[in-house]
Design a protein around this motif. Sequence first.
Motif, PDB file in Angstrom:
ATOM      1  N   TYR A  98      -1.070  -1.647  -9.467  1.00 43.54           N
ATOM      2  CA  TYR A  98      -1.948  -1.349  -8.314  1.00 43.54           C
ATOM      3  C   TYR A  98      -3.300  -2.034  -8.516  1.00 43.54           C
ATOM      4  O   TYR A  98      -3.811  -2.696  -7.605  1.00 43.54           O
ATOM      5  N   VAL A 102      -4.583  -5.064  -5.920  1.00 46.38           N
ATOM      6  CA  VAL A 102      -5.780  -4.880  -5.087  1.00 46.38           C
ATOM      7  C   VAL A 102      -6.857  -5.885  -5.495  1.00 46.38           C
ATOM      8  O   VAL A 102      -7.506  -6.503  -4.642  1.00 46.38           O
ATOM      9  N   CYS A 106      -8.881  -8.876  -3.329  1.00 47.83           N
ATOM     10  CA  CYS A 106     -10.317  -8.743  -3.030  1.00 47.83           C
ATOM     11  C   CYS A 106     -11.186  -9.879  -3.573  1.00 47.83           C
ATOM     12  O   CYS A 106     -12.289 -10.084  -3.080  1.00 47.83           O
ATOM     13  N   HIS A 228      -7.871   5.598  -1.250  1.00 50.09           N
ATOM     14  CA  HIS A 228      -6.867   4.557  -1.016  1.00 50.09           C
ATOM     15  C   HIS A 228      -6.696   4.336   0.496  1.00 50.09           C
ATOM     16  O   HIS A 228      -6.671   3.191   0.965  1.00 50.09           O
ATOM     17  N   PRO A 239      -1.164  -2.379  -1.064  1.00 49.40           N
ATOM     18  CA  PRO A 239      -0.384  -2.921  -2.190  1.00 49.40           C
ATOM     19  C   PRO A 239       0.998  -2.282  -2.275  1.00 49.40           C
ATOM     20  O   PRO A 239       1.147  -1.084  -2.024  1.00 49.40           O
TER      21      PRO A 239
END
Lengths: 249, 200
Positions: A98, A102, A106, A228, A239
């Motif tokens: 995870y 993510v 980003c 989240h 994700p």
Amino acid sequence: MSAPQQTEAIVLSHIDVGEEDRIVTFLTRDHGLLRAAAGGAKRLRGGRPAVFDLFVHGIIHFHVSGKEGKLTRIRSAEVIHPFLNIRADYGRLCAASYLAEVTAHCVQEADPVPSIFDLILFCMGQLESGAEVYRILFLYVMRLLKELGMAPELSHCMVCRGPIEGEALLSPMDGGAVHPACARSAGVQVLQAGDMAFLAFAAKRRIESLSNLKPDPESAERLFQALHTFAVHHLGFEPRSFKMLGKGT
Amino acid sequence: MTMRYPPSLALLIEELKRLPGIGQVNAQRLAFHLLDAPPERAEALSRALVEMKSRIRKCAECFSICEEERCRVCQDPGRARDFLCVVGSSRDMIALENTGQFRGLYHVLGGVLSPMRGIGPEELTISQLIARVESMGVKEVIVATNLDVEGEATSSYLAGILRERGVKITRIARGIPIGGNIENADQVTLGMALDGRVEV
């Protein structure tokens, strides 16, 4: 071909190419996201496959070549920390996946964000040392949103502007906390008064002191789920590994 | 003016580009190679593709690839049925089988746990593995998934659920490859080689 460069990096993902090669996506301290060809990475003899395995933290030496400098090739690499304990536990693998997914979404190529590099390294280290998974995920998403300038506003209701006291809802559409009576959109997450107070407190802490914050596991999971949902709305990305969290741990 | 390929050639190039590791240039090269080859060569390739797709199925017992209901290993009465080697793919099974060192049976998981690719326990043949272990009276399960993060996590996960069933779980050894040099090995591999040392 450019002059050889080196940087601290962590492996976020990789894809196999051909018999022995890999394209590896690194988060680097000095170059943001870096996708590079690791020739012979899968080769058992001399290929050093452990260096290019998922989540490995190391130093990479690379150069850029090809037309318009588009092809980055790894010359060599050394391991700083392999985070071996993450691979010994499926729940920790899900959490680390995870973080990697993510982060890769980003951070941009050639746009270094050292604070996010430090954040993922901190979180991997915490997962490695056995910290509670949802506590790390909550701290990661909270801190990431802050670094990206997307942190939820918690001090007042985003609808009526009144102060938040007691239970509130975290509304992705409104960009922060709203009173239960003011809620007007779908996807809001209910946060108890204690959770709200903890979230507001944790959001102000520095990264070095985050390991001292230890909400109870249920509270950490609620906070993570709320953040989240907020992050998915603002990042426009969910994700794959999210659906795996909490399964089979 | 841009020169275009005739439609049938363009279609072949597009199909070849769908194969892993094949880009535009390689697809063109292969397509022109087939164009220049004798017709029987192209027909043989085409027939092989169709036959492979129609004949290959998964073994009803171990989930490896075969052309019958059960694969040759599962059909072999001489194999030790209380030793099960768990692998990620049929390719891994074939690699291990080619060593000639293992005389037990296999179980192919159909991949490894990979949260980033959306592969969890339900996507693998783990429930079938548990059923086999329980019904066959298996004494030892050798986990031979890859030694990368996902293969190791899969191994740990399997060890957790099988240990509860009173089965001995072992993992393939880790360390320096035969013919390898210690000075060239990375520190992770060296550390594991030291951890897994054996008395001589």
